[in-house]
Design an enzyme around this catalytic site. Structure first.
Site, PDB file in Angstrom:
ATOM      1  CD  GLN A  68      -2.839   1.300   2.334  1.00 42.67           C
ATOM      2  OE1 GLN A  68      -3.363   2.345   2.604  1.00 42.67           O
ATOM      3  NE2 GLN A  68      -3.078   0.225   3.058  1.00 42.67           N
ATOM      4  CB  SER A  69       3.563   2.588   2.126  1.00 46.30           C
ATOM      5  OG  SER A  69       4.576   1.676   1.728  1.00 46.30           O
ATOM      6  CG  ASN A 147       6.628  -0.334  -0.691  1.00 44.69           C
ATOM      7  OD1 ASN A 147       6.616  -0.620  -1.882  1.00 44.69           O
ATOM      8  ND2 ASN A 147       5.678  -0.721   0.131  1.00 44.69           N
ATOM      9  NE  ARG A 155      17.833  -9.770   0.679  1.00 42.34           N
ATOM     10  CZ  ARG A 155      17.340  -9.034   1.686  1.00 42.34           C
ATOM     11  NH1 ARG A 155      18.160  -8.447   2.538  1.00 42.34           N
ATOM     12  NH2 ARG A 155      16.037  -8.900   1.851  1.00 42.34           N
ATOM     13  CD  GLU A 190      -1.865   2.138   8.221  1.00 45.63           C
ATOM     14  OE1 GLU A 190      -1.585   2.377   7.047  1.00 45.63           O
ATOM     15  OE2 GLU A 190      -1.962   3.032   9.087  1.00 45.63           O
ATOM     16  CG  ASP A 219       0.488   0.913   4.647  1.00 42.01           C
ATOM     17  OD1 ASP A 219       1.688   0.856   4.936  1.00 42.01           O
ATOM     18  OD2 ASP A 219      -0.263  -0.071   4.727  1.00 42.01           O
ATOM     19  N   GLY A 298      -8.016  20.326  18.895  1.00 42.50           N
ATOM     20  CA  GLY A 298      -7.694  21.749  18.839  1.00 42.50           C
ATOM     21  C   GLY A 298      -8.253  22.489  20.041  1.00 42.50           C
ATOM     22  N   GLY A 299      -8.356  23.795  19.907  1.00 40.37           N
ATOM     23  CA  GLY A 299      -8.763  24.628  21.036  1.00 40.37           C
ATOM     24  C   GLY A 299     -10.280  24.774  21.196  1.00 40.37           C
TER      25      GLY A 299
HETATM   26  N1  CAO Z   1      11.813 -10.267  -9.120  1.00 47.20           N
HETATM   27  C1  CAO Z   1      12.442 -11.068  -8.245  1.00 47.20           C
HETATM   28  N2  CAO Z   1      12.336 -10.932  -6.916  1.00 47.20           N
HETATM   29  C2  CAO Z   1      11.530  -9.939  -6.472  1.00 47.20           C
HETATM   30  C3  CAO Z   1      10.828  -9.079  -7.320  1.00 47.20           C
HETATM   31  C4  CAO Z   1      11.010  -9.274  -8.712  1.00 47.20           C
HETATM   32  N3  CAO Z   1      10.396  -8.502  -9.608  1.00 47.20           N
HETATM   33  N4  CAO Z   1      10.123  -8.214  -6.581  1.00 47.20           N
HETATM   34  C5  CAO Z   1      10.345  -8.518  -5.289  1.00 47.20           C
HETATM   35  N5  CAO Z   1      11.195  -9.556  -5.223  1.00 47.20           N
HETATM   36  C6  CAO Z   1      11.733 -10.192  -4.028  1.00 47.20           C
HETATM   37  C7  CAO Z   1      12.624  -9.273  -3.237  1.00 47.20           C
HETATM   38  O1  CAO Z   1      13.887  -9.172  -3.850  1.00 47.20           O
HETATM   39  C8  CAO Z   1      12.662  -9.978  -1.889  1.00 47.20           C
HETATM   40  O2  CAO Z   1      13.580 -11.031  -1.942  1.00 47.20           O
HETATM   41  P1  CAO Z   1      14.783 -11.255  -0.882  1.00 47.20           P
HETATM   42  O3  CAO Z   1      14.250 -10.912   0.467  1.00 47.20           O
HETATM   43  O4  CAO Z   1      15.083 -12.700  -1.055  1.00 47.20           O
HETATM   44  O5  CAO Z   1      15.889 -10.386  -1.266  1.00 47.20           O
HETATM   45  C9  CAO Z   1      11.288 -10.609  -1.832  1.00 47.20           C
HETATM   46  O6  CAO Z   1      10.712 -10.485  -3.132  1.00 47.20           O
HETATM   47  C10 CAO Z   1      10.313 -10.055  -0.835  1.00 47.20           C
HETATM   48  O7  CAO Z   1      10.416  -8.656  -0.653  1.00 47.20           O
HETATM   49  P2  CAO Z   1       9.952  -8.001   0.744  1.00 47.20           P
HETATM   50  O8  CAO Z   1      10.808  -8.572   1.820  1.00 47.20           O
HETATM   51  O9  CAO Z   1       9.923  -6.547   0.573  1.00 47.20           O
HETATM   52  O10 CAO Z   1       8.452  -8.551   0.861  1.00 47.20           O
HETATM   53  P3  CAO Z   1       7.699  -9.174   2.111  1.00 47.20           P
HETATM   54  O11 CAO Z   1       6.364  -9.577   1.569  1.00 47.20           O
HETATM   55  O12 CAO Z   1       8.452 -10.220   2.821  1.00 47.20           O
HETATM   56  O13 CAO Z   1       7.514  -7.933   3.119  1.00 47.20           O
HETATM   57  C11 CAO Z   1       6.791  -5.735   3.744  1.00 47.20           C
HETATM   58  C12 CAO Z   1       6.532  -6.984   2.880  1.00 47.20           C
HETATM   59  C13 CAO Z   1       5.769  -4.708   3.343  1.00 47.20           C
HETATM   60  C14 CAO Z   1       6.647  -6.075   5.219  1.00 47.20           C
HETATM   61  C15 CAO Z   1       8.219  -5.213   3.453  1.00 47.20           C
HETATM   62  O14 CAO Z   1       8.376  -5.039   2.094  1.00 47.20           O
HETATM   63  C16 CAO Z   1       8.537  -3.903   4.170  1.00 47.20           C
HETATM   64  O15 CAO Z   1       8.781  -3.865   5.369  1.00 47.20           O
HETATM   65  N6  CAO Z   1       8.576  -2.793   3.405  1.00 47.20           N
HETATM   66  C17 CAO Z   1       8.976  -1.503   3.919  1.00 47.20           C
HETATM   67  C18 CAO Z   1       7.892  -0.878   4.724  1.00 47.20           C
HETATM   68  C19 CAO Z   1       6.588  -0.752   3.984  1.00 47.20           C
HETATM   69  O16 CAO Z   1       6.493  -0.197   2.917  1.00 47.20           O
HETATM   70  N7  CAO Z   1       5.532  -1.249   4.613  1.00 47.20           N
HETATM   71  C20 CAO Z   1       4.196  -0.991   4.145  1.00 47.20           C
HETATM   72  C21 CAO Z   1       3.626  -2.109   3.488  1.00 47.20           C
HETATM   73  S1  CAO Z   1       1.917  -1.790   3.218  1.00 47.20           S
HETATM   74  O17 CAO Z   1       1.176  -2.206   4.639  1.00 47.20           O
END
Ligand code: CAO
Length: 479
Positions: A68-69, A147, A155, A190, A219, A298-299
């Site tokens: 979302q964010s 994000n 990586r 979120e 987000d 507020g006030g």
């Molecule tokens: N091709 C190949 N790999 C891809 C890819 C692509 N096109 N797009 C994503 N990936 C891979 C990433 O490289 C990552 O792999 P590694 O961890 O092995 O390097 C993997 O997909 C997962 O990415 P992620 O860790 O960002 O995803 P997640 O679902 O585990 O976590 C979230 C999601 C939101 C918790 C995390 O991304 C985060 O903390 N983001 C920052 C804060 C944020 O924006 N939060 C708001 C989210 S909305 O509520």
């Protein structure tokens, strides 16, 4: 074909000069006469309002966002006219495509409402050919927005150093849960941000636990902050010619939105917070800002009051503000004209210890009317009130449709759906909301028309597995 809907008619406002990147670079070296002549900007356009292009026309966004964010941010930039190319993992895509699904097989509303006006390309960022395509996109685009969890972009090999070397003009914009510090490596969603940013500890009723709010301040709020950072960095780039990193931590974004509570934290060291109803109730304050229920931030004291039908309708309520300048009309309306001159009620400080009694007296009046009747009557006297609108009422509200704040678009997989259009209305940059893309819908178009790959290259890329999901192992192998 995506549905397009004109959502905002240009209004008549005075002409503003339009920025030209090339000319602004030279603005500092301008002679005074040139400055008087428009400060290096082109002549004001004479085109009709809304027909001089969009605010972010020509800005190309490499959109690596998910959930979302980040998508909130890039959707706003797309609404403003940027060309947003969303990179998704082949076969999988943004995880929200399949989350909270309401129509079998179709992209979820979670996804469709956050990814309008974008193009989708599938690329496996870990495939060598995929990396080559990404490098071409980095050279082509102005901004990379992501994000991922901390470290994920690195990586993939897309470090700041690599991106900056490949395209020194590129702006790299990131949402992370926390800024540098003890929690910088944490994944954040979120509600984690609402809690860590100070919002939850100050939301809810004093007697109850902390509460999160339905508004996605962690987000969508952070996405909004990031969009502001990106546009500002684009403006600075006009002078410096180089990109920069833009970081928005969700904790920081939430705190920015909860700043009035940090204000109150500091006021607390100088005495009780007199506008909090606990002051009137004689409940002592602790060391930290307490939860204040529906007290106004507020006030001007306010509270949520029951209206006619509250027994069966959970949204038959109104927010009522006892704004000081309209105290007289309030007293007259609720049948308490004597309060206008009674020393216990006539002034705001006298009223503070009696707010509970005052609001229950006003409520005895609001309960005789519907929330819309209260709204109509109070507004005739400039008394600020807000009906508690349900999402059903908002979805059906004609004025929100008329302004393009709520827009209906058509989708090949799910049919018609409502989305939230551009909440920022501009007289010379008119938003047309288009549906979200299907997974990889624009892969071929972007590779060939935007990045210049030939049909032969495209066939090779396809065969490399860079843009297609990994093949499922044959049954015998899998066994
Ligand atoms: N091709 C190949 N790999 C891809 C890819 C692509 N096109 N797009 C994503 N990936 C891979 C990433 O490289 C990552 O792999 P590694 O961890 O092995 O390097 C993997 O997909 C997962 O990415 P992620 O860790 O960002 O995803 P997640 O679902 O585990 O976590 C979230 C999601 C939101 C918790 C995390 O991304 C985060 O903390 N983001 C920052 C804060 C944020 O924006 N939060 C708001 C989210 S909305 O509520």
């Amino acid at each position: 074909m995506a549905t397009r809907k004109k959502v905002h008619a240009p209004s008549k406002v005075k002409a503003r000069p339009q920025a030209s990147a090339k000319k602004v670079v030279n603005a500092r070296s301008q002679k005074p006469a040139d400055k008087a002549n428009g400060n290096g900007l082109p002549q004001p356009s004479t085109k009709p309002w809304g027909q001089a292009g969009k605010a972010l026309d020509g800005v190309k966004i490499l959109d690596f966002t998910h959930v979302q964010s980040g998508p909130t941010c890039t959707q706003l930039l797309a609404y403003m006219g940027a060309d947003v190319i969303k990179v998704e993992r082949p076969g999988v895509g943004d995880i929200t495509r399949g989350q909270l699904r309401d129509v079998k097989g179709a992209d979820s509303l979670y996804f469709t409402m956050l990814n309008g006006n974008k193009r989708s390309i599938t690329i496996d960022s870990k495939n060598p050919k995929g990396k080559e395509i990404l490098n071409r996109l980095i050279k082509h685009c102005d901004v990379l927005v992501e994000n991922f969890a901390p470290g994920a972009l690195d990586r993939m090999g897309l470090t700041w150093e690599h991106i900056h070397k490949t395209n020194p003009r590129m702006i790299v914009a990131s949402v992370k849960g926390f800024g540098p510090g003890p929690y910088e490596d944490c994944k954040v969603y979120e509600n984690v941000a609402q809690c860590a940013g100070g919002a939850a500890s100050t939301t809810g009723f004093r007697e109850g636990p902390p509460l999160v709010t339905g508004a996605q301040i962690g987000d969508s709020g952070t996405g909004l902050h990031l969009a502001f950072g990106i546009v500002t960095a684009l403006y600075q780039r006009i002078r410096t010619g180089r990109g920069q990193k833009v970081l928005c931590a969700m904790q920081d974004g939430v705190l920015n939105l909860a700043r009035v509570k940090l204000r109150d934290q500091q006021r607390l060291t100088h005495g009780p917070l007199t506008e909090y109803s606990q002051y009137g109730e004689g409940v002592a304050f602790g060391k930290a800002v307490p939860r204040a229920g529906n007290d106004s931030g507020g006030g001007q004291p306010g509270w949520i009051l029951k209206c006619k039908g509250w027994e069966s309708d959970p949204d038959a309520y109104i927010y009522f503000i006892t704004q000081a300048p309209v105290w007289g009309p309030i007293c007259d309306l609720i049948g308490k004209p004597e309060w206008k001159t009674d020393a216990d009620y006539a002034t705001p400080p006298a009223r503070l210890p009696r707010l509970k009694h005052i609001f229950s007296t006003i409520e005895a009046w609001t309960m005789t009317k519907t929330k819309f009747e209260v709204m109509e009557i109070c507004n005739q006297h400039d008394i600020p009130v807000g009906p508690i609108l349900s999402m059903k009422e908002i979805a059906e509200e004609k004025s929100l449709r008329d302004t393009g704040t709520v827009v209906e678009v058509d989708h090949p997989g799910r049919g018609k759906y409502l989305t939230v259009g551009n909440p920022v209305k501009m007289s010379d940059s008119i938003t047309e909301v288009t549906r979200s893309p299907l997974l990889g819908e624009h892969t071929e178009e972007i590779l060939i028309k935007v990045l210049g790959y030939s049909a032969k290259d495209f066939a090779e890329i396809k065969a490399s597995g860079a843009i297609t999901p990994p093949e499922k192992p044959a049954k015998a192998e899998a066994a």
